[in-house]
Structure formats: structure tokens, C-alpha cells
Design an enzyme around this catalytic site. Structure first.
Site, short mmCIF file in Angstrom:
data_model
loop_
_atom_site.label_atom_id
_atom_site.label_comp_id
_atom_site.label_asym_id
_atom_site.label_seq_id
_atom_site.Cartn_x
_atom_site.Cartn_y
_atom_site.Cartn_z
N HIS A 66 -7.26 7.32 3.20
CA HIS A 66 -6.62 7.92 4.56
C HIS A 66 -6.27 9.24 4.67
CE1 HIS A 66 -5.94 3.68 6.26
NE2 HIS A 66 -5.91 3.28 5.05
N SER B 162 -3.53 -1.03 6.99
CA SER B 162 -5.16 -0.59 6.59
C SER B 162 -6.11 -1.60 6.52
CB SER B 162 -4.90 0.39 4.82
OG SER B 162 -5.96 0.69 4.61
#
Length: 413
Positions: free
Chosen positions: A278, A145
Site C-alpha cells: 500500500h 487488504s
């Protein structure tokens, strides 16, 4: 600091006897390390080292004081980086990292640049204080991430200052996205038996309508359902763990469905995040990143923000494969804000297809190292490889020694 030696099982080579590098003056560390490893390596037939990956952590690993030990041990390298960070952001982030409070550091707009820069600090200490040559010792990078930005810096695709600015602006928009929502949002990890994960993911997709006619998975498409009501699989972290992101009420409805009608009973753990990373709610952050990545570099006049080619391959969170072009890198890095982080897929690809044998985690915390080690079946050094994590200055010497031991070790693959 005395060098703590411990026998490494299954290794057929003799350990080099390294002088404690931290006990030397800063100006002598790199030279001493290079000289000692050269003497040792000269006794071994030169071969290409086992394929090696650097990986970097994402949000959640931050802690107050995470740069303090590094600053005290390596002021020559660390102090200028912290000063440049504060100047670039026009914020005293170094003070927030050092002193907190924790609630301020944990805020998304602070946590993300703080974690990224702490990771970069550790990498620069390796390079500048110990003469570690990243481009020669490492074959590829990846990051979980947020960690993808540090990975892109390490692999030569982004400059530190450009990456820092983008991460801060991205984090500010993400924080606003979460605050503007009138309903409870967040993230929930689901843990189950490994053989149940695939069927459970299928059941989740079915419930969410991702396989129905008219499903809109394209990142450029408009969603039929308002973003705040959307739920997405944010991360596939391991063979038995995924993370859901989005509207908490909708997530709870999904969990009820899985347990009552789909025959699944995963352990659900609410993460310490008030932001649904996300997920479609982060679409403004994705749009911002598209704009920022197309702008000229602010760190180097007359140059693009994205450098192509880089020094080595970097694995995309979106595709679980190396970026293939400058435009694809821009596209995928922006889409990462709203799409699933395919971390487990990335590790499996590198382990089974690329035959990576050495994994070096760089950054705060040990979560990433544990996830990788569990998947590839290694912890510390083993014959021809290993999994390590560098989060504290005390980690460096043993890990550098292990890397030297395995540098010319035969690869069993």
C-alpha cells in the site's frame, strides 16, 4: 466431538440443543443442522435477522499447517479445493501450506494465495458441510487488504479461480517490487492513545508534504519524489493504530520529527514484512491489476472477470463504502495496491451507519476478530449480535449455535 455448552450472558432466548454435528457422517451434517435449527426457529416469531457482516484477514496470519485440520475433518469438501488450487496455479501450494518451511510459506507470492484460499475453504465448509446459506444469513462482506479478494468471492463479484490467479500474479509482482529496491523498505505500526491519533496523522501528512501545494494524491499522477523514498499510511487499523509503509530510513526520520517537533511519542513496532504494501512502490502491481480486471474470465468462458451485480454489498478498502459499479470496483481494487486501507473507517461506517450487529471473521488467525471486537465493543455473543472468528473446525458448532440464537433476537439499535 462433544458439544461444549456455555451460558451466554444477556440473552433472553433458550439455547437450542444441537447434536454434535462433527460426530455425524459428512452426508448428514447439513440435513441435521437444518432440521434442528428449523425446529428451534419455528417456535420464534420470524423477523429479519440482525444485520450481519463476513470479514476476512490479510497477510501476516499465515502459518504452516493451517489447512491440515480442515482437510482431516472435511476431506470431501477440502481436498477438491486444494487440488483445484494447485492445478490452477501449477504450483503445489497445498504442500507448502501443509509442510512449509515457514520461510517459503511466508514469501509474498505464496502467503497471499494461501491465506485467501484457506479463508475460502472455511467458508465452503460452512456452506457444504453444514448447509450455511451465505446469501441468506449474511448482508455484506469486507476484507482487510488481501482479504478483500476473499470478500469479493464470498459476495459474488469474483469467481474463486479468477481471484486466485489474480492474487498470485499480484503477489509475484509485489515481491519483485520489493526485491528490486536498493534500499531497506518495510512497514511500521504506530500505536498511540485514541485521542492523539487524529493530530498525529495530521502531523504525518504535514511532514510528508501531502497537504502542500503541488501534492499529488491522485493514483494516476506521477509523484514528485521517487517511489522508493515515499512513505504512506498503509493501514488505519483501529482508533489508536496506523501502519506506515515505504522506505525505512524515511520512516525513521518521520518518527524523529514526530517525537522532537510535533509532540507525539507513539509506540513503533516493525512488522514482519520486507514489502512496503500500500505504498507507491507497489505501482506496478496496481497497473497489473487494472489489466487483469479488464480481461475476460478464465474460469467461465465468455464472461467478464468481474461479476455485476454481486449477491450482496462488499466494502472497499479504498473508500470504506460499498462498491457502487463494476468500473468502480475495478478501479478501487487496483488502487488498493498503492492506497491506504481504511479498515477502521469501514468498521465505524458499518457499526454506526449500517447498524451491523453480527460480525463473523472467516480465515486464519484471530487478529481481525480482535480489531473488530475492540471497536464495536463486543466479543462472542451478546444480546442481538456478537463478534466471532472461525479459524479452526472446533469453532464451528458454537458459532453456528450463537448465530441461531441471535437470528431472531431484537436489535437494540
Amino acid at each position: 466431538m462433544a458439544l461444549v455448552t456455555h451460558p451466554l450472558r444477556h440473552l433472553a432466548v433458550t439455547q437450542p440443543q444441537l447434536t454434535s454435528l462433527l460426530s455425524l457422517p459428512p452426508a448428514l451434517r447439513a440435513t441435521s443442522y437444518a432440521a434442528q435449527t428449523a425446529r428451534w426457529q419455528s417456535t420464534t416469531a420470524a423477523r429479519k435477522h440482525p444485520k450481519t457482516a463476513l470479514f476476512f484477514p490479510g497477510q501476516g496470519v499465515q502459518r504452516v499447517g493451517m489447512t491440515t485440520d480442515w482437510l482431516e475433518a472435511f476431506p470431501r469438501t477440502v481436498k477438491p479445493i486444494l487440488e483445484q488450487m494447485d492445478e490452477t496455479l501449477n504450483v503445489s501450494l497445498s504442500k507448502i501450506i501443509a509442510e512449509g518451511p515457514n520461510s517459503t510459506l511466508t514469501a509474498t507470492e505464496n502467503a497471499q494465495p494461501a491465506i485467501m484460499m484457506t479463508s475460502i475453504i472455511i467458508l465452503r465448509v460452512l456452506e457444504q458441510e453444514f448447509g450455511f446459506k451465505t446469501a441468506e444469513r449474511v448482508d455484506l462482506t469486507l476484507g482487510h487488504s488481501l482479504g478483500e479478494y476473499a470478500a469479493l468471492v464470498a459476495a459474488g463479484y469474483l469467481r474463486e479461480a479468477d481471484s486466485l490467479r489474480m492474487v498470485r500474479k499480484r503477489a509475484e509482482v509485489m515481491a519483485r517490487c520489493s526485491k528490486d529496491v536498493g534500499e531497506e523498505v518495510g512497514m511500521v505500526a504506530l500505536v498511540c492513545d485514541a485521542n492523539h491519533l487524529g493530530p498525529m496523522v495530521e502531523a504525518i501528512h504535514e511532514f510528508l508534504g501531502h497537504h502542500s501545494e503541488g501534492s499529488k494524491l491522485d493514483s494516476n499522477a506521477d509523484y514528485d519524489t521517487p517511489s522508493v523514498q515515499e512513505v504512506l499510511i498503509a493501514n488505519v487499523n483501529s482508533k489508536n493504530q496506523i501502519v506506515l509503509s515505504g522506505n525505512i530510513k524515511r520512516i525513521n526520520e518521520l518518527l524523529t520529527h514526530l517525537r522532537q517537533f510535533a509532540g507525539h511519542d507513539p509506540r513503533a513496532v516493525r512488522l514482519k514484512s520486507d514489502s512496503p504494501f500500500h505504498s507507491p512502490l507497489m505501482k506496478p502491481a496496481a497497473e497489473l491489476m487494472k489489466k487483469l480486471l479488464d480481461q475476460p474470465s478464465q474460469a467461465e468462458a465468455g464472461q467478464d472477470t468481474v461479476i455485476w451485480p454481486g449477491l450482496m454489498p462488499c466494502i472497499s478498502n479504498v473508500s470504506a463504502r460499498p462498491f457502487e459499479s463494476k468500473q468502480q470496483l475495478k478501479d478501487y481494487l487496483a488502487r488498493q495496491c498503492v492506497e491506504t486501507v481504511l479498515w477502521h473507517d469501514s468498521i465505524v461506517y458499518l457499526h454506526k451507519e449500517e447498524k451491523v450487529r453480527r460480525w463473523i471473521g472467516i480465515g486464519p488467525g484471530k487478529v481481525g476478530r480482535n480489531l473488530v471486537g475492540k471497536e464495536v465493543g463486543m466479543k462472542g455473543a451478546v444480546k442481538g449480535g456478537g463478534v466471532w472468528g472461525i479459524s479452526d473446525p472446533k469453532d464451528i458448532e458454537n458459532i453456528l449455535r450463537d448465530l441461531d440464537i441471535t437470528e431472531n433476537a431484537a436489535d437494540d439499535e
